[in-house]
Design an enzyme around this catalytic site. Structure first.
Site, PDB file in Angstrom:
ATOM      1  N   TYR A 437      88.441   8.427  31.140  1.00 43.79           N
ATOM      2  CA  TYR A 437      89.491   9.373  31.502  1.00 43.79           C
ATOM      3  C   TYR A 437      89.891   9.284  32.967  1.00 43.79           C
ATOM      4  CZ  TYR A 437      85.726  13.018  32.290  1.00 43.79           C
ATOM      5  OH  TYR A 437      84.628  13.744  32.683  1.00 43.79           O
ATOM      6  N   GLU A 438      91.032   9.892  33.266  1.00 43.74           N
ATOM      7  CA  GLU A 438      91.715   9.752  34.567  1.00 43.74           C
ATOM      8  C   GLU A 438      92.070   8.304  34.871  1.00 43.74           C
ATOM      9  OE1 GLU A 438      92.741  12.399  35.430  1.00 43.74           O
ATOM     10  OE2 GLU A 438      91.315  13.780  34.554  1.00 43.74           O
ATOM     11  N   GLY A 439      92.384   7.561  33.838  1.00 46.11           N
ATOM     12  CA  GLY A 439      92.723   6.144  33.975  1.00 46.11           C
ATOM     13  C   GLY A 439      91.511   5.291  33.707  1.00 46.11           C
TER      14      GLY A 439
END
Length: 596
Positions: A437-439
């Site tokens: 997550y968050e890229g």
């Protein structure tokens, strides 16, 4: 599994490597060493005594959805109330909205403790700090006055609503719509998935920052706007008012962080207000996302610390076989497994990656502070460039490291690590999401190459390499460190040469950007940690010569630096060879030929 904050190592990094007091004096926030240490000691008591005991149960109980309302695991509501009442939520918030203005360099130690104690618990508060940043920098005065004080205090929490079923990394595919209204508000409609803390029972209100398209928006990412969409619309007196037209449609059933609510959020003509300028939403969101990516790096670090602590305790207690050189504890029926070289290899790998990762995190936090608080504008700009370069490394490497260290923790425990009773397998499951997550970490690596390296032709990376090269040059006064310094200096020279090769390759063939990105990021991280371990060794050598006490602590630092440079840093060579393998071998097989 118990958690004890590594206060001695944190103080070593903060005070002895990065001069936290001097840093705070430069920023003018009034913090000194005594106050910093007092805060960390209280943070250790809170995270170890109140939060860590919730972690196992949160994994067992999980979260539940009843008529659109989410119930968090037992104990979370009470622990969060303490979090707010004791001022932890407002630690980094701006003073004009009730925050304490702590620098990231200090706050990141507390945040690491929270991640280690219970990542599920930390998820609910983590994005609120990013929402504060985005609103503080881009919001109108009306929105800031209505929402910031509550968010800063922690009484209200924040989320980041980007992802849709068809639009993950590629936000150009985003479909959520925002229709303008006569009163200046917007009606937001659409569905978002994977929303951490999208619905829960821990705060009075939840403030969603939502990416959406206005009716006249251009296609692609240039047409995305950012809107503030609260669960309850704020009254004139700042209290939660009418319920907005949004809801949690479902909870995701996940591999880990089961105590954190990961929600499908439906916006059915919900009232929202634009943050920043129309069609500038992605730029506004990146203010929040950069903080989130740094925090996710700390998640990897915190989970790795907890795994290292558990593995070390188990290796000291578990009796199994005799040492290869004979019985080390003849009075016992067998030796503890810590005497075995391969167990030592795993423990030292954990130790040096965790402690090196902590140095990297604090080094990056220092740049984040200077970006916003250095009195000289040109040095603020320099720090911003350095922070931007480091963020993808911190996020990707520390989370990859977290997965490795938790996996090693399972291995040290053997079969006991694979079963739920001991808690190690939970850490490994929880850490897996941090790489996603968050890229995803592959996206972080692309960002590192495409935007950070190629964006300025390698100028900022060259400046970073020069800084660490100068550090090596300063160690000539310590004969005991000359070999270590020479090893790091040689790697820095190799890194510079490899950087030139990577830039040239990507200019010849754009496929090389993706082909080299992950390996180049990891190569960079391993060399950065080598430079930081050399700095730690220099400080340890200085302390031993001064006779400041704690000889065992400082000798352990020297031994750890030696292990890292001899047994971990050589991994960089494998990444270098992979980079030089090029893109052709990756792209030679036609997509249709991937068959089974």
């Amino acid at each position: 599994m118990e958690y004890t904050a590594p206060l001695r190592d944190m103080r070593f990094v903060l005070h002895e490597l990065f001069d936290a007091s001097g840093h705070c004096a430069l920023l003018g926030n009034g913090l000194d060493r005594e106050l910093i240490d007092g805060v960390l000691e209280e943070a250790a008591r809170y995270t170890g005594g109140e939060i860590a005991p919730l972690n196992r149960n949160s994994d067992e109980e999980g979260v539940s959805l009843h008529n659109g309302e989410v119930r968090t695991p037992q104990g979370f509501v009470e622990a969060y109330r303490q979090y707010v009442d004791n001022g932890w939520a407002s630690m980094t918030g701006p003073a004009e909205y009730g925050g304490q203005g702590f620098p990231q360099l200090v706050a990141c130690a507390f945040h690491e403790m929270l991640m280690a104690a219970s990542l599920s618990f930390r998820v609910y508060s983590g994005l609120t700090e990013g929402a504060v940043l985005a609103l503080y920098q881009h919001g109108s005065e009306e929105l800031k006055n209505a929402y910031l004080e509550k968010l800063v205090s922690g009484r209200w929490t924040g989320t980041m609503c980007l992802t849709e079923p068809q639009a993950g990394t590629d936000l150009a595919l985003l479909r959520t719509r925002a229709e303008p209204q006569a009163d200046g508000s917007y009606r937001v409609s659409g569905s978002k998935i994977f929303i951490s803390g999208g619905e829960h029972d821990m705060s009075e209100n939840i403030v969603h920052l939502v990416l959406a398209r206005l009716p006249d928006a251009p296609p692609g990412v240039k047409g995305i706007s950012l809107l503030l969409v609260p669960k309850f619309i704020a009254n004139a007196d700042g209290t939660p008012g009418a319920r907005n037209a949004l809801s949690c449609g479902a909870l995701e059933h996940k591999m880990g962080i089961k105590g954190a609510a990961t929600c499908v959020m439906n916006f059915d003509g919900a009232t929202g207000w634009i943050v920043g300028a129309p069609s500038q939403g992605l730029a506004c969101m990146f203010t929040m996302m950069n903080d989130a990516r740094f925090q996710v790096g700390l998640q990897g670090l915190g989970l790795a610390e907890q795994a290292w602590q558990g593995a070390l305790a188990y290796a000291r207690e578990r009796l199994q076989s005799r040492g290869l050189a004979g019985a080390q504890y003849p009075e016992r029926p067998a030796d503890p497994i810590i005497v075995h070289p391969d167990v030592r290899r795993m423990l030292l790998t954990q130790k040096t990656l965790v402690e090196g990762g902590r140095m990297l995190a604090v080094y990056a936090a220092r740049q984040l502070d200077l970006e916003h608080g250095h009195p000289a504008p040109e040095l603020r700009r320099a720090a911003a460039r350095r922070a931007a370069l480091l963020i993808p490394i911190v996020k990707a490497f520390l989370t990859d490291m977290g997965q490795e260290v938790t996996s090693l923790g399972v291995q040290v425990y053997g079969g006991h690590g694979y079963i739920r009773e001991w808690g190690m397998e939970q850490l490994m499951r929880d850490s897996r999401i941090t790489q996603l997550y968050e890229g995803t970490n592959g996206i972080q690596a692309l960002d590192y190459i495409r935007r950070k390296l190629l964006g300025d032709g390698g100028a900022e990376l060259s400046a970073l390499q020069a800084e660490f090269s100068a550090l090596c040059d300063r160690q000539v006064e310590y004969p005991a460190l000359r070999e270590l310094a020479a090893t790091v200096q040689a790697r820095l020279g190799e890194w510079r040469e490899l950087t030139v090769e990577v830039i040239a390759a990507t200019q010849r063939d754009p496929q090389e950007i993706g082909a080299v990105s992950v390996d180049f990021l990891h190569y960079s991280a391993y060399v950065l940690l080598a430079g930081l371990w050399l700095q730690a060794a220099a400080r340890a050598q200085e302390a031993l010569q001064e006779g400041t006490g704690e000889e065992a602590f400082y000798r352990a630092k020297l031994a750890s630096a030696d292990f890292y440079l001899r047994r971990v840093l050589p991994r960089a060579s494998g990444h270098r060879e992979a980079i030089q393998g090029g893109a052709a071998c990756l792209m030679a097989l036609d997509a249709d030929s991937f068959a089974f």
